[in-house]
Design a protein around this motif. Sequence first.
Motif, short mmCIF file in Angstrom:
data_model
loop_
_atom_site.label_atom_id
_atom_site.label_comp_id
_atom_site.label_asym_id
_atom_site.label_seq_id
_atom_site.Cartn_x
_atom_site.Cartn_y
_atom_site.Cartn_z
N GLU A 182 0.91 -1.20 -0.03
CA GLU A 182 0.15 0.05 0.02
C GLU A 182 0.87 1.25 -0.13
O GLU A 182 2.03 1.22 0.45
N GLY A 183 0.27 2.35 -0.37
CA GLY A 183 0.70 3.59 -0.07
C GLY A 183 1.43 4.12 -1.41
O GLY A 183 1.74 3.75 -2.22
N ALA A 184 1.59 5.66 -1.31
CA ALA A 184 2.12 6.40 -2.40
C ALA A 184 3.64 5.88 -2.90
O ALA A 184 4.13 5.84 -3.91
N LYS A 185 4.46 5.15 -1.91
CA LYS A 185 5.70 4.64 -2.47
C LYS A 185 5.66 2.97 -2.10
O LYS A 185 6.73 2.52 -1.90
N GLY A 186 4.53 2.40 -2.49
CA GLY A 186 4.47 0.98 -2.06
C GLY A 186 4.68 0.23 -3.44
O GLY A 186 4.82 1.01 -4.52
N ILE A 187 4.64 -1.12 -3.51
CA ILE A 187 4.60 -1.99 -4.58
C ILE A 187 3.37 -1.86 -5.52
O ILE A 187 3.52 -1.92 -6.84
N GLY A 188 2.13 -1.42 -5.01
CA GLY A 188 1.03 -1.15 -5.88
C GLY A 188 1.27 0.05 -6.73
O GLY A 188 1.02 0.09 -7.93
N PRO B 41 12.19 7.06 -8.33
CA PRO B 41 11.46 8.06 -7.53
C PRO B 41 10.77 7.82 -6.49
O PRO B 41 10.43 8.56 -5.64
N LEU B 42 10.36 6.58 -6.42
CA LEU B 42 9.43 5.95 -5.26
C LEU B 42 10.45 5.50 -4.08
O LEU B 42 10.10 5.33 -3.05
N GLY B 43 11.83 5.73 -4.40
CA GLY B 43 12.81 5.48 -3.23
C GLY B 43 12.83 3.92 -2.89
O GLY B 43 13.25 3.36 -2.07
N ILE B 44 12.72 3.00 -4.00
CA ILE B 44 12.65 1.53 -4.23
C ILE B 44 13.92 1.18 -4.85
O ILE B 44 14.37 1.66 -6.11
N GLY B 45 14.64 0.23 -4.43
CA GLY B 45 15.98 -0.42 -4.99
C GLY B 45 15.40 -1.93 -5.01
O GLY B 45 14.59 -2.26 -4.52
N PHE B 46 16.24 -2.56 -5.79
CA PHE B 46 16.17 -4.06 -6.08
C PHE B 46 17.47 -4.80 -5.75
O PHE B 46 18.45 -4.61 -6.16
N LEU B 47 17.18 -6.11 -4.91
CA LEU B 47 18.50 -6.70 -4.51
C LEU B 47 18.65 -7.89 -5.11
O LEU B 47 17.48 -8.80 -5.28
#
Length: 456
Positions: free
Chosen positions: A53-59, A130-136
């Motif tokens: 959920e949320g503005a910076k979530g997976i959705g 821009p959502l502040g998400i990285g991937f490992l």
Amino acid sequence: MARDQIDMTPLQSRDELVAWIEAGVKPESEFRIGTEHEKTPFTLEGHHPVPYEGAKGIGALLEGMKLLLGWEPIMERGNIIGLYDVTGGGAISLEPGGQFELSGAPVETVHQTQSELMAHLAQVREIATPLGIGFLGLGMTPSWSRAQIPAMPKGRYKIMRNYMPKVGKYGLDMMFRTCTVQTNLDFSSEADMVKKLRVSLALQPIATALFANSPFTEGKPNGFLSFRSEIWRDTDNARSGMIPFAFEDGMGFERYVDYALDVPMYFVKRGEEYIDVSGSSFRDFFAGKNAALPGERPTLSDWANHLSTIFPEVRLKRYLEMRGADGVPWGRLPALPAFWVGLLYDNDSLDAAWDIVRHWTAPERQALRDDVPRFGFKARIKDRYLFEIAKECLILSHAGLRRRGRIDHLGRDESRFLEPLERIIETGRSPAEEMLEKFNGPWKGSVEPAYQEYAF
């Protein structure tokens, strides 16, 4: 790939189940390569799990990808849970803990696999950064507890979540904390399927050792090189493992169907609803004896969905799926399809690989499978270290790719994608051993640097 099939024709006979798999047979000229890979999203700030959920979530990430790509959304109860490329056949889906999976389109060469991957990474970065998400790119989340990881809003996972603790110690870890890279390959006949299945099953521990990449649990070394592979040893043994029957006389499509009929089911999907039938067999459902759906018979969709919930080291659907490797950083991803294409799509290499494994017994194959998560290349079968066999297989794969002769615009064949594996063989150390050295050296006993060094 966890996209549920839609075909509501009720099934009349076992022959239809066999025919569904057999429809995968195709001439060599139509052989394709499919690559599926998962990566763990994390917050760039603080390296935490990312909620749905949320503005910076997976959705939000999926919504952004939908706008960027123009792919069809896959919806469930009003939530976007994936995307589908109607033209190319690729898809993006979510694993239970938010692991982001690209199921690549079927392509002709490993060069195209590489191009697809590069395009996907550029697209994902454009939306995720821009959502502040990285991937490992590791086989398992190195620092989070299971309790920290948010669940994704998918009905099938809720049923699996309730069922897993009943059938093994590590099922929830498999769901929430692991990542893999898989390669899907074709067969030209039943006999060709059987030969490829046997060779790839026996040699799956080699992929596990070459890609071993999950030595940390909750910030500490866990005593394994591929803890992801160890997790599969105690997730649900009724649906995973080395399927020894594949090496017995009479193996073919029918024999696999008989195995699948007795593997316990998870769910039946009717419209938007997932009906929990966990623990009951498809065979009983087929006979109209499912307690949740009395008198009802399964459809082809039910069968296709059921086949996608069976998890042996190599899975048969309408193609063969190699399932033994940990997720890895993007630079090493094309090495997995390259390795298996070189071994299985070249008949000389396939014959030579069969010569390596054909005298191994079921208990020997099992012992190798059991030892490889902990010992990697130092695992043994008969009187040989896995390292020697891996080296031999890499040579065969290299030769197979050269003979295939699929050239890119710079005149290079697909064997160049084996370079990361050749470096591993040169040093004699799996990626996990390299990572443990960093942990004990420059990382000063912290796994946090992994979020930079092994990020996509």
